[in-house]
Design a protein around this motif. Structure first.
Motif, mmCIF file in Angstrom:
data_model
loop_
_atom_site.group_PDB
_atom_site.id
_atom_site.type_symbol
_atom_site.label_atom_id
_atom_site.label_comp_id
_atom_site.label_asym_id
_atom_site.label_seq_id
_atom_site.Cartn_x
_atom_site.Cartn_y
_atom_site.Cartn_z
ATOM 1 N N LEU A 10 0.595 -1.285 -0.205
ATOM 2 C CA LEU A 10 0.358 -0.115 0.104
ATOM 3 C C LEU A 10 0.716 1.369 -0.620
ATOM 4 N N ALA A 11 2.152 0.938 0.718
ATOM 5 C CA ALA A 11 2.569 2.496 0.926
ATOM 6 C C ALA A 11 3.703 3.199 -0.489
ATOM 7 N N LYS A 12 3.075 1.423 -0.659
ATOM 8 C CA LYS A 12 4.798 2.325 -1.896
ATOM 9 C C LYS A 12 4.002 2.078 -3.520
ATOM 10 N N GLY A 13 2.274 1.252 -3.227
ATOM 11 C CA GLY A 13 2.059 0.908 -4.613
ATOM 12 C C GLY A 13 2.808 0.342 -5.593
ATOM 13 N N ARG A 14 2.887 -0.566 -4.635
ATOM 14 C CA ARG A 14 3.388 -2.038 -5.320
ATOM 15 C C ARG A 14 2.089 -3.052 -6.001
ATOM 16 N N PRO A 15 2.427 -3.386 -7.005
ATOM 17 C CA PRO A 15 1.788 -4.956 -7.532
ATOM 18 C C PRO A 15 1.907 -6.247 -6.642
ATOM 19 N N GLN A 16 0.615 -6.569 -6.231
ATOM 20 C CA GLN A 16 0.857 -7.522 -4.944
ATOM 21 C C GLN A 16 0.800 -9.050 -6.060
ATOM 22 N N ASP A 17 2.058 -9.119 -6.714
ATOM 23 C CA ASP A 17 2.503 -10.351 -7.896
ATOM 24 C C ASP A 17 3.427 -9.850 -7.682
ATOM 25 N N ASN A 18 3.962 -9.229 -7.107
ATOM 26 C CA ASN A 18 5.470 -9.033 -7.236
ATOM 27 C C ASN A 18 6.174 -9.163 -5.722
ATOM 28 N N THR A 22 4.124 -12.365 1.398
ATOM 29 C CA THR A 22 5.091 -12.249 1.701
ATOM 30 C C THR A 22 6.077 -12.664 0.133
ATOM 31 N N SER A 23 5.703 -13.702 -0.649
ATOM 32 C CA SER A 23 6.079 -14.488 -1.857
ATOM 33 C C SER A 23 5.157 -14.195 -2.656
ATOM 34 N N ALA A 24 4.322 -13.481 -2.191
ATOM 35 C CA ALA A 24 3.359 -13.443 -3.343
ATOM 36 C C ALA A 24 2.873 -14.434 -4.041
ATOM 37 N N SER A 74 6.667 2.532 -6.164
ATOM 38 C CA SER A 74 6.890 1.596 -7.148
ATOM 39 C C SER A 74 6.856 2.255 -8.313
ATOM 40 N N GLY A 75 8.217 1.902 -8.951
ATOM 41 C CA GLY A 75 8.114 2.587 -10.555
ATOM 42 C C GLY A 75 9.410 3.314 -10.835
ATOM 43 N N ARG A 76 9.998 4.226 -9.778
ATOM 44 C CA ARG A 76 10.675 5.967 -8.938
ATOM 45 C C ARG A 76 11.747 4.230 -9.304
ATOM 46 N N PRO A 77 13.318 5.401 -9.698
ATOM 47 C CA PRO A 77 14.877 5.150 -9.147
ATOM 48 C C PRO A 77 14.413 4.826 -7.989
ATOM 49 N N SER A 78 15.143 3.967 -7.285
ATOM 50 C CA SER A 78 15.441 3.370 -5.918
ATOM 51 C C SER A 78 16.135 4.292 -5.612
ATOM 52 N N PRO A 79 15.886 4.451 -4.220
ATOM 53 C CA PRO A 79 16.473 5.428 -3.295
ATOM 54 C C PRO A 79 18.105 4.776 -2.713
ATOM 55 N N THR A 80 19.145 5.792 -2.752
ATOM 56 C CA THR A 80 20.290 5.432 -2.578
ATOM 57 C C THR A 80 20.674 6.496 -1.394
ATOM 58 N N GLU A 81 19.853 7.751 -1.328
ATOM 59 C CA GLU A 81 20.366 8.352 0.444
ATOM 60 C C GLU A 81 19.092 8.630 1.156
ATOM 61 N N VAL A 82 18.758 8.741 1.707
ATOM 62 C CA VAL A 82 17.785 8.622 2.997
ATOM 63 C C VAL A 82 16.738 10.022 2.730
ATOM 64 N N SER A 83 17.165 11.182 1.921
ATOM 65 C CA SER A 83 16.831 12.181 2.056
ATOM 66 C C SER A 83 15.387 11.970 0.597
ATOM 67 N N LYS A 117 9.698 -13.550 -21.547
ATOM 68 C CA LYS A 117 9.702 -12.666 -20.303
ATOM 69 C C LYS A 117 10.765 -12.564 -19.217
ATOM 70 N N PRO A 118 10.699 -12.023 -18.631
ATOM 71 C CA PRO A 118 12.060 -12.969 -17.044
ATOM 72 C C PRO A 118 11.785 -13.649 -16.205
ATOM 73 N N LYS A 119 11.736 -14.569 -15.811
ATOM 74 C CA LYS A 119 11.245 -15.620 -15.042
ATOM 75 C C LYS A 119 11.115 -14.749 -13.949
ATOM 76 N N ALA A 120 11.856 -13.698 -13.030
ATOM 77 C CA ALA A 120 11.519 -13.597 -12.035
ATOM 78 C C ALA A 120 10.171 -12.493 -12.338
ATOM 79 N N PRO A 121 8.979 -12.362 -11.326
ATOM 80 C CA PRO A 121 7.733 -11.996 -11.250
ATOM 81 C C PRO A 121 7.888 -10.383 -11.871
ATOM 82 N N GLY A 122 9.103 -10.056 -10.291
ATOM 83 C CA GLY A 122 9.014 -8.216 -10.427
ATOM 84 C C GLY A 122 9.964 -7.413 -11.904
ATOM 85 N N MET A 123 10.390 -8.669 -12.117
ATOM 86 C CA MET A 123 11.255 -7.601 -13.569
ATOM 87 C C MET A 123 10.460 -7.425 -14.961
ATOM 88 N N LYS A 124 9.139 -7.853 -14.634
ATOM 89 C CA LYS A 124 7.936 -7.747 -16.239
ATOM 90 C C LYS A 124 7.880 -6.226 -15.993
#
Length: 349
Positions: free
Chosen positions: A56-64, A112-114, A148-157, A227-234
């Motif tokens: 919910l916080a990320k807006g992440r697909p439930q099958d990832n 957790t494991s989708a 979800s979808g944005r560049p991952s954070p590498t700094e706390v800001s 397609k990639p085998k890892a679900p999240g990579m699609k």
């Protein structure tokens, strides 16, 4: 929701803050925290309701599916089988940026494991991450701590930017050392297969098992059954707000093509961001130019990639043009993220 933010001094860790954040996890809340790869957004991996809050916080697909982070080698309760190759990889690369896919035990909720019968497990090398897991007293499920979808954070800001008001706690530390998400290796198949490239390269993995290979669909645009085998990579990942194009080929031709493209956009009154390197930054006379680092240090380019993309978001550019990098060693991971950021919009010269 009020989000508590604590910036930690790594030379003198605030134990109270870590214990407080651990209690939040234990009580079903969410905590953003640093790892050596990117910042993670964590919840109790064994608590179905808490894990749902991540999506919910990320807006992440439930099958990832999510990766479970642990602080010691005791993983028998999380999996039904630990193949010999997994044990060898653990011994060599843990703690570190390596996730192993194993058959999950019943203790892992389907959320957790989708819904998969496997789970990704890793032991981060970042001291704050491991101390948080210990303080929580439970394994922590954690994707990257961003929308979800944005560049991952590498700094706390960037965690604060994306998640303040959505989660209970943010622990800050230094900039992430690797800057790209962990390598994922599926140990449930023979030979083992790399589902996502990262800081532990194929060359490094093959020192343990020469037959380990990379899923061939990782570096290509998903088409039909390829397609990639890892679900999240699609899914669309790592993407800045502005469209991103990659120019790939001979470096001198790349520079000339980027200058041509940039001029065309400028003629249309567009603001253009250019992702260059220390060796090429002075060859671009127009646009907003940012260096990712030296081509002689691909690890530093990976470390800077997401933050440079985020920086162009801050500037509100209309289009981003990037040079490409050689797909060997860590360059495979860099180009994997760059291609996905661009939606595989690649110009070959």
């Amino acid at each position: 929701m009020e989000t508590k933010v604590v910036i930690l001094d790594l030379d003198n860790l605030d134990r109270t803050a870590i214990e407080d954040a651990g209690k939040v996890i234990r009580n079903g809340g969410l905590v953003a925290f640093p790892t050596e790869t990117v910042y993670g957004l964590g919840a109790n991996a064994l608590d179905d309701i808490a894990v749902k809050k991540i999506f919910l916080a990320k807006g992440r697909p439930q099958d990832n599916p999510l990766i479970v982070h642990i602080a010691d080698f005791n993983i028998e309760y999380l999996t039904t089988e630990i193949p010999e190759i997994a044990k060898r990889l653990m011994e060599k690369f843990w703690p570190g940026p390596l996730t192993l896919i194993l058959k999950k035990s019943q203790i892992i909720p389907d959320t957790t494991s989708a819904g998969l019968n496997t789970i990704g497990i890793r032991m981060p090398s970042n001291i704050v991450a491991r101390e948080l897991i210990k303080a929580a007293g439970v394994p922590i499920a954690a994707p990257s701590a961003n929308v979800s979808g944005r560049p991952s954070p590498t700094e706390v800001s960037r965690c604060i930017e994306d998640l303040e008001g959505k989660i209970e706690y943010i622990l800050g530390g230094e900039k992430c050392d690797v800057g790209l998400e962990s390598t994922i290796v599926d140990c449930t198949v023979e030979p083992p297969c790399v589902l996502r490239p990262g800081g532990i390269t194929l060359e490094m993995l093959r020192e343990v098992n020469s037959e380990i290979y990379i899923d061939p669909a990782i570096m290509k645009k998903p088409v039909g059954d390829f397609k990639p085998k890892a679900p999240g990579m699609k899914y669309r990942h790592y993407a800045p707000k502005a469209p991103l194009k990659i120019v790939q080929g001979d470096l001198q031709k790349t520079i000339a093509k980027i200058n041509e493209i940039v001029q065309n956009y400028i003629d249309e009154n567009k603001t253009v961001g250019i992702m260059a390197t220390d060796e090429t930054v002075n060859f671009y006379k127009n646009g907003i130019v940012r260096s990712l680092g030296s081509r002689n240090d691909i690890s530093n380019i990976g470390k800077n990639l997401f933050e440079v993309l985020r920086g162009f978001d801050d500037l509100g550019v209309d289009i981003i043009i990037s040079e490409a990098f050689e797909e060997i060693d860590f360059g495979v991971a860099v180009m994997n993220r760059l291609k996905k950021s661009a939606g595989y919009d690649i110009i070959n010269v």
